[in-house]
Design an enzyme around this catalytic site. Structure first.
Site, PDB file in Angstrom:
ATOM      1  N   SER A 242       0.753  -1.166   0.214  1.00  0.00           N
ATOM      2  CA  SER A 242      -0.353  -0.420   0.332  1.00  0.00           C
ATOM      3  C   SER A 242       1.189   1.403   0.041  1.00  0.00           C
ATOM      4  O   SER A 242       1.634   1.533   0.823  1.00  0.00           O
ATOM      5  CB  SER A 242      -0.426   0.004   1.125  1.00  0.00           C
ATOM      6  OG  SER A 242      -1.555   0.956   0.989  1.00  0.00           O
ATOM      7  N   GLY A 243       0.877   2.069  -0.885  1.00  0.00           N
ATOM      8  CA  GLY A 243       1.256   3.485  -0.723  1.00  0.00           C
ATOM      9  C   GLY A 243       2.751   3.288  -2.228  1.00  0.00           C
ATOM     10  O   GLY A 243       2.964   4.005  -1.848  1.00  0.00           O
TER      11      GLY A 243
ATOM     12  N   THR B 294      -0.969   2.505  -7.615  1.00  0.00           N
ATOM     13  CA  THR B 294      -2.291   3.529  -8.644  1.00  0.00           C
ATOM     14  C   THR B 294      -2.426   4.343  -9.641  1.00  0.00           C
ATOM     15  O   THR B 294      -2.786   3.964 -10.977  1.00  0.00           O
ATOM     16  CB  THR B 294      -3.368   3.712  -7.868  1.00  0.00           C
ATOM     17  OG1 THR B 294      -3.961   2.511  -7.416  1.00  0.00           O
ATOM     18  CG2 THR B 294      -5.083   4.090  -8.090  1.00  0.00           C
TER      19      THR B 294
ATOM     20  N   ASN C 175      -1.222   5.017   3.285  1.00  0.00           N
ATOM     21  CA  ASN C 175      -1.470   5.801   1.776  1.00  0.00           C
ATOM     22  C   ASN C 175      -2.902   6.744   2.049  1.00  0.00           C
ATOM     23  O   ASN C 175      -3.565   6.167   2.404  1.00  0.00           O
ATOM     24  CB  ASN C 175      -1.704   4.774   0.959  1.00  0.00           C
ATOM     25  CG  ASN C 175      -1.659   5.218  -0.834  1.00  0.00           C
ATOM     26  OD1 ASN C 175      -2.187   6.479  -0.971  1.00  0.00           O
ATOM     27  ND2 ASN C 175      -1.474   4.892  -1.256  1.00  0.00           N
TER      28      ASN C 175
ATOM     29  N   SER D  12      -5.465   4.738  -0.688  1.00  0.00           N
ATOM     30  CA  SER D  12      -5.357   3.908  -0.462  1.00  0.00           C
ATOM     31  C   SER D  12      -6.730   2.732  -1.116  1.00  0.00           C
ATOM     32  O   SER D  12      -7.584   3.514  -0.830  1.00  0.00           O
ATOM     33  CB  SER D  12      -5.347   3.069   0.840  1.00  0.00           C
ATOM     34  OG  SER D  12      -5.044   1.850   1.047  1.00  0.00           O
ATOM     35  N   SER D  13      -6.053   2.412  -2.460  1.00  0.00           N
ATOM     36  CA  SER D  13      -7.825   1.642  -2.875  1.00  0.00           C
ATOM     37  C   SER D  13      -7.574   0.615  -2.293  1.00  0.00           C
ATOM     38  O   SER D  13      -6.932  -0.028  -1.620  1.00  0.00           O
ATOM     39  CB  SER D  13      -6.918   1.321  -4.383  1.00  0.00           C
ATOM     40  OG  SER D  13      -5.786   2.014  -5.194  1.00  0.00           O
TER      41      SER D  13
ATOM     42  N   GLY E 203      -0.924  -5.764  -3.114  1.00  0.00           N
ATOM     43  CA  GLY E 203       0.461  -6.822  -2.553  1.00  0.00           C
ATOM     44  C   GLY E 203       0.544  -6.839  -1.339  1.00  0.00           C
ATOM     45  O   GLY E 203      -0.485  -7.332  -0.485  1.00  0.00           O
TER      46      GLY E 203
ATOM     47  N   GLU F 123       0.867  -8.098   2.520  1.00  0.00           N
ATOM     48  CA  GLU F 123       0.605  -7.451   3.278  1.00  0.00           C
ATOM     49  C   GLU F 123       0.943  -8.029   4.454  1.00  0.00           C
ATOM     50  O   GLU F 123       0.655  -9.508   4.935  1.00  0.00           O
ATOM     51  CB  GLU F 123      -1.086  -7.167   3.756  1.00  0.00           C
ATOM     52  CG  GLU F 123      -1.316  -5.563   2.940  1.00  0.00           C
ATOM     53  CD  GLU F 123      -2.909  -5.116   2.447  1.00  0.00           C
ATOM     54  OE1 GLU F 123      -2.492  -3.923   2.440  1.00  0.00           O
ATOM     55  OE2 GLU F 123      -3.266  -5.889   4.103  1.00  0.00           O
TER      56      GLU F 123
HETATM   57  N1  LIG Z   1       4.920   8.225  -9.851  1.00  0.00           N
HETATM   58  C1  LIG Z   1       4.642   9.036  -9.350  1.00  0.00           C
HETATM   59  N2  LIG Z   1       5.065  10.182  -8.808  1.00  0.00           N
HETATM   60  C2  LIG Z   1       4.762  11.355  -8.457  1.00  0.00           C
HETATM   61  N3  LIG Z   1       3.517  10.644  -6.792  1.00  0.00           N
HETATM   62  C3  LIG Z   1       3.881   9.662  -6.423  1.00  0.00           C
HETATM   63  C4  LIG Z   1       3.587   8.338  -7.612  1.00  0.00           C
HETATM   64  N4  LIG Z   1       4.000   6.905  -7.379  1.00  0.00           N
HETATM   65  C5  LIG Z   1       2.707   7.559  -6.646  1.00  0.00           C
HETATM   66  N5  LIG Z   1       3.053   8.831  -6.100  1.00  0.00           N
HETATM   67  C6  LIG Z   1       2.205   9.289  -4.766  1.00  0.00           C
HETATM   68  O1  LIG Z   1       2.345   8.427  -4.029  1.00  0.00           O
HETATM   69  C7  LIG Z   1       1.128   8.188  -3.367  1.00  0.00           C
HETATM   70  C8  LIG Z   1       0.619   6.755  -3.733  1.00  0.00           C
HETATM   71  O2  LIG Z   1       0.273   6.276  -4.467  1.00  0.00           O
HETATM   72  P1  LIG Z   1      -1.026   4.970  -4.965  1.00  0.00           P
HETATM   73  O3  LIG Z   1      -2.050   5.637  -4.345  1.00  0.00           O
HETATM   74  O4  LIG Z   1      -0.342   4.591  -6.472  1.00  0.00           O
HETATM   75  O5  LIG Z   1      -0.618   3.410  -4.166  1.00  0.00           O
HETATM   76  P2  LIG Z   1      -1.267   2.451  -4.504  1.00  0.00           P
HETATM   77  O6  LIG Z   1       0.094   1.622  -4.528  1.00  0.00           O
HETATM   78  O7  LIG Z   1      -2.242   1.815  -5.271  1.00  0.00           O
HETATM   79  O8  LIG Z   1      -1.771   2.243  -2.727  1.00  0.00           O
HETATM   80  P3  LIG Z   1      -2.470   1.147  -2.295  1.00  0.00           P
HETATM   81  O9  LIG Z   1      -2.657  -0.352  -2.233  1.00  0.00           O
HETATM   82  O10 LIG Z   1      -2.958   1.869  -1.082  1.00  0.00           O
HETATM   83  O11 LIG Z   1      -4.125   1.540  -2.708  1.00  0.00           O
HETATM   84  C9  LIG Z   1       0.004   9.087  -4.511  1.00  0.00           C
HETATM   85  O12 LIG Z   1      -1.074   9.480  -3.965  1.00  0.00           O
HETATM   86  C10 LIG Z   1       1.088   9.743  -4.555  1.00  0.00           C
HETATM   87  O13 LIG Z   1       1.074  11.025  -3.847  1.00  0.00           O
HETATM   88 MG   LIG Z   2      -3.444   1.941  -5.203  1.00  0.00          MG
END
Ligand SMILES: Nc1ncnc2c1ncn2[C@@H]1O[C@H](COP(=O)(O)OP(=O)(O)OP(=O)(O)O)[C@@H](O)[C@H]1O
Ligand SMILES: [Mg+2]
Length: 1026
Positions: free
Chosen positions: A115-116, A120, A165, A168-169, A393, A395
């Site tokens: 997460s984070g 996404t 996050n 977070s999705s 991923g 956890e």
């Molecule tokens: N390539 C990037 N450039 C800039 N900021 C990023 C990038 N990727 C992620 N972030 C930052 O990190 C935060 C978390 O990313 P994201 O929501 O994609 O995580 P995730 O892996 O989908 O987590 P989750 O499993 O909780 O959904 C985003 O809101 C953004 O602020």
């Molecule tokens: Mg996500």
């Protein structure tokens, strides 16, 4: 060796890109986790967040906006090979897109990470890449917009702020993007996995409920809130205060609301549907505020405010709802009874309803989006697909429950698929290149997947059994059952079964799974309830009666009559995962492995412990080991040779032989040892990065040497040019004088010429005299030079420049000579038979459509009569003098039957004779034209007016002496200019305005047949080849 050189070595890369290695396969010490992490760190510090492991992209969340996602970047990655540019998410997107288009194979991009970590964001970047770079029509633009707009909607309803996050999705997402044959996105489809419904009713400290609740409360218009009975204060709602986190600095609920509201419209929601959807969201908030009181044992609802709103918003009867929220329907001895619930039971029933309503509405929303993304063009169902998987991923928390169990099981399955497919593609590449496969040692995690999912014996089966069996089943009895059934499994342990050391770190209510990525302890508390996911029957009944259109779709009445127990949550998840695996297996995968650099969402902080943990859990070292098992590096021969050819005298500057020989010569010259490399069919495989680095070093040195030479050359050149500059100043003055004198002289001459020209023009009609001498010569000269450039191209080209008066006669002579010359050259090319047949000294000719036909003036030299004309015919001709007679074949116009006839030509008409009778007479005056093919078939058509009643249409004839026959007809009828020589086909009239066609094809033998299309098909050799 300096760092720059150590980097991936393709020429297009800039020095900045060459920090560390861009591809982990080039790490010399590829089994060292420390080296791996050090490489990540070096690159991360330079904002190089992407690194490859072969074709797998490792991405570290930068937690700041990098200027690497604009249109220019997209263009940079478009249609470019992976290794020619620095690693990027766009390279993965483009690579999948190109593979889909060129190999017509469906693709999928699997994005994983905790997460984070940026999953996404990565999936959104890929989607944006396609939206911007793929071709688009108006319809496609709508689909692109909907694909993009599906994100804010799904995020509003499925994402939440967690400790890890802010966005977070809380669900897994697999999205198909469908592309038509032109490569334009024409549709999409989303599958969602395991929404974390428990968040609707409970949030951990510092976390929030799903975004939509806050967005609605903060952003919703006054009117809307009034209709929904909501106050603009999230603190008022029990379901929103559990985490004590009403505000998040990185989130602007109000502006997000606007985005979501607009996105709903783009996706195709009308105002009524939006209102119904929001009624449900508001209902959940009101449900949360339903408070219970009353005596112990039978709960009652203390205030009916919420019930009033709920009844209106859900479109249900308030009293029925109240009863369902406080009672449970039980069946005893065939009779249905309402049994009161105690306070705890009533609260659970209410929460179960909230979760069910929200969860089902979410699924409805996904379906609605799918409907909007569906490719509705029936003619265009044959599309290719790129799938994007953005799924939770691995956890591991302090306390891991049912959700982590499902999530980690999912990752276990994805790992299995990953290993299988990576090994498979490696193996396939070796096979394609004819290189022996060297078995790789790797951990096959199938054993763990089986432990979880095996029928009857797996953990999920045991859990289901406990949920379904009568009697006092509890989470602890489930744990005991596990111990009994899978206690001996090497990857399973409980407190009871563990050795002393493990026991210390395990609770009595936990079981431990030794996952491929590491050990995780799961606490069994809540497993049964979460797996059952029960909603009391009477609550279901109320929902089935709802007047809200969305809820009627979510709660199907058939569900009530279905006596079968609904599938448990774990089994549902297992089934959907199995389907997902099937989907992914049918596609070519690419992988994006996301890593979170620190827990504080901070830019620039690289927390090594946290990262090591993720490298382990993502199985990256295992991945690298598999990828590096055989050969670290492989490149197509042409690419390799192009880059390093300067290192070997035989291959420099160009190698003209076979590419593989070139590469062999090159590497032998470089001293590669046999065990260091292998030659495949189209690629060289290099086992160790050091071999490649040495080669790269050599190249660098060579470049340096070249540069020194160039520098020396340049220095010499620049000194020389300085000297020349000095000299030039002195010379310039002198040179300018010369130039000025020349210009003055030229001006004088020009003035003289113009004067003479004008004088000549005035006297041009006079006899040649000094005044017009220059002018006349000039005009003659210009005519002749103009003529030279514009001579006729062929005999039919009648153009000829108009001569000046003085040259009229000469011009005519020249024209004739030119014509004669052209005829001569043509005749020279013709075969002797031709020359024999036609006396070429006395020719006139017709030239059409690139074909030549000769007609002799001295046609007396041609035969006049080629047959014995019967006296009966001669008699019928009477006074008419016969000028020519020949045997011909006549084809009837419909069935193309061939019949032998005679063709007679008299002074006035062409006559067709059948067995001594004059069958058809065509007056020359009525002969519209004659068509003949350019081949040697002898066929020709006499065209007659279609309105001539005497004629039944055009006449198709064939003569063995077609040239002679046509010459005779043309001359007798004076129709030389009416001969049409056709190359492809001849159209003829059949009578009454109908038309027929004769098609001509060049072939080796003469063949005349009726074709299937009704045409007369004629195949014959070309004339020249006779
Ligand atoms: N390539 C990037 N450039 C800039 N900021 C990023 C990038 N990727 C992620 N972030 C930052 O990190 C935060 C978390 O990313 P994201 O929501 O994609 O995580 P995730 O892996 O989908 O987590 P989750 O499993 O909780 O959904 C985003 O809101 C953004 O602020
Ligand atoms: Mg996500």
């Amino acid at each position: 060796m300096n760092e720059g050189v150590r980097a991936m070595m393709e020429s297009a890369l800039t020095a900045r890109d060459r920090v560390g290695v861009q591809d982990f396969v080039l790490l010399e010490n590829y089994t060292s986790e420390a080296a791996f992490i050090e490489n990540l760190r070096k690159r991360f510090k330079e904002n190089l967040i992407y690194t490859y492991i072969g074709s797998v992209l490792v991405s570290v969340n930068p937690y700041k906006d990098l200027e690497i996602y604009n249109k220019n970047h997209m263009e940079r990655y478009r249609g470019v090979n992976f290794y020619e540019v620095s690693p990027h998410i766009y390279a993965v997107a483009d690579n999948s897109y190109r593979s889909m288009r060129t190999e017509r194979k469906d693709q999928c991009i699997l994005i994983s990470g905790e997460s984070g970590a940026g999953k996404t964001e990565a999936s959104k970047k890929i989607l944006q890449y396609y939206a911007i770079t793929c071709p688009a029509s108006e319809h496609v633009q709508t689909i692109k917009d909907r694909l993009l707009q599906s994100n804010p909607v799904l995020e509003a309803f499925g994402n939440a702020k967690t400790l890890r996050n802010d966005n977070s999705s809380r669900f897994g997402k697999y999205m198909d993007i469908q592309f038509d044959f032109k490569g334009a996105p024409v549709g999409g489809h989303i599958i969602n996995y395991l929404l974390e419904k428990s968040r609707v009713v409970h949030q951990n400290h510092g976390e929030r409920n799903f975004h939509i609740f806050y967005q609605l409360i903060e952003g919703g218009e006054e009117d809307l809130l009034r209709r929904l009975g909501l106050e603009r204060n999230p603190q008022q709602y029990h379901y929103l205060v559990k985490g004590n986190c009403p505000k998040v600095s990185s989130i602007n609920d109000r502006s997000d609301w606007k985005v979501v509201r607009k996105a709903l419209t783009v996706i195709g929601f009308n105002d009524d549907e939006v209102e119904e959807l929001l009624n449900i969201i508001a209902s959940v908030l009101h449900l949360g505020n339903v408070q219970y009181g009353g005596e112990e044992g039978s709960a009652c609802i203390t205030s009916d405010t919420q019930i009033k709103y709920l009844a209106r918003l859900l479109g249900v009867n308030g009293a029925v709802l109240t009863e369902a929220l406080t009672h449970k329907k039980i069946t005893a001895k065939g009779e249905e009874l309402m049994s009161p619930l105690n306070m705890d039971q009533a609260s659970s029933a209410r929460d179960a309803l909230s979760k069910a309503v929200y969860g089902r509405t979410f699924t409805w929303l996904v379906n609605k989006i799918n409907f909007s993304l569906a490719n509705k063009d029936e003619s265009n169902k044959n599309y290719s697909v790129i799938g994007l998987l953005d799924i939770y991923g691995f956890e591991v928390f302090q306390n891991n429950s049912f959700e982590q169990f499902c999530i980690n099981y999912c990752n276990e399955k994805l790992q299995q698929l990953f290993i299988e497919l990576t090994l498979k593609s490696e193996q396939e590449e070796y096979e394609a290149e004819g290189i022996t496969w060297e078995p790789v040692q790797y951990f096959n995690n199938k054993i763990i997947c089986d432990l979880v999912e095996e029928k009857f014996k797996g953990i999920i089966s045991i859990l289901d059994e406990e949920c379904l069996r009568p009697g006092d089943a509890s989470d602890l009895t489930f744990l005991e059952k596990l111990e009994d059934t899978v206690g001996g499994h090497p990857h399973f342990v409980t407190h009871k079964l563990a050795d002393g050391k493990t026991r210390k770190v395990m609770g009595r209510d936990e079981f431990r799974l030794q996952h491929y990525a590491g050990d995780v302890n799961y606490n069994v508390n809540g497993f049964l309830d979460k797996n059952n996911d029960l909603l009391f029957r009477n609550l279901k009944e109320v929902m089935c009666m709802s007047e809200n259109n969305i809820l009627t779709q979510c709660f199907d009445k058939e569900e009530l009559s279905d006596k079968k127990r609904p599938e448990t949550a774990a089994t549902q998840f297992k089934t959907s995962l199995a389907k997902l695996m099937e989907i992914l297996m049918s596609k070519e995968p690419s992988y994006v492995r996301c890593i979170k650099p620190n827990d504080s969402k901070q830019a620039g902080r690289f927390d090594e412990v946290l990262i090591r943990h993720q490298v382990k859990y993502l199985g990256l070292m295992e991945n690298l080991r598999v990828r590096r098992a055989g050969f670290a590096y492989r490149r197509r021969y042409e690419v390799f040779l192009q880059r390093y050819k300067s290192l070997c005298p035989e291959t420099w500057p160009n190698w003209h032989g076979k590419l593989s020989d070139g590469v062999s010569t090159l590497v032998k010259h470089l001293g590669y040892k046999p065990e260091e490399y292998k030659m495949g069919r189209s690629k060289i495989f290099i086992r160790f990065p050091k071999t490649l680095f040495a080669t790269e070093d050599a190249l660098e040195t060579r470049k340096h040497g070249l540069a020194t030479k160039l520098q020396a050359g340049w220095k010499g050149y620049s000194q020389k040019s300085k000297y020349q500059k000095l000299r030039a100043i002195a010379i310039q003055a002198w040179w300018r004088g010369i130039l000025a004198r020349r210009r003055a002289k030229r001006r004088r001459q020009a003035a003289d010429t113009i004067r003479r020209f004008i004088k000549g023009f005035i006297n041009r009609h006079k006899e040649r005299c000094p005044e017009n001498e220059y002018f006349l010569d000039y005009v003659r000269y210009s005519f002749l030079t103009n003529l030279r450039k514009n001579l006729p191209k062929n005999v039919l080209d009648k153009s000829w420049p108009t001569p000046p008066a003085a040259l009229t006669e000469a011009s005519e002579l020249l024209r004739k000579m030119c014509m004669q010359n052209m005829v001569w050259s043509y005749c020279k090319k013709t075969s002797p038979e031709w020359k024999h047949q036609v006396n070429i000294h006395h020719l006139d000719f017709v030239f059409r459509d690139g074909c030549f036909f000769f007609f002799s003036h001295r046609h007396s030299c041609l035969r006049s009569v080629r047959l014995n004309v019967s006296p009966k015919v001669l008699q019928a001709l009477g006074n008419e003098k016969m000028k020519y007679a020949v045997t011909v074949t006549k084809y009837d116009r419909k069935g193309y039957k061939a019949r032998t006839r005679q063709l007679l030509l008299t002074a006035n008409s062409a006559i067709i004779v059948e067995e001594g009778k004059l069958k058809q007479r065509i007056d020359y005056g009525a002969l519209k034209g004659i068509s003949v093919s350019s081949l040697s078939d002898g066929l020709f058509v006499l065209h007659v007016p279609s309105d001539d009643n005497k004629q039944k249409g055009d006449v198709i004839l064939q003569s063995e002496h077609v040239i002679e026959t046509l010459t005779k007809i043309a001359i007798c009828a004076d129709k030389i200019n009416n001969i049409n020589i056709s190359q492809g086909s001849i159209q003829f009239t059949v009578g009454q305005g109908k038309e027929g066609v004769i098609d001509f094809t060049a072939g080796s033998e003469l063949l005349v047949t009726k074709a299937k299309n009704g045409h007369l098909s004629v195949t014959a050799p070309r004339l020249n080849s006779r």
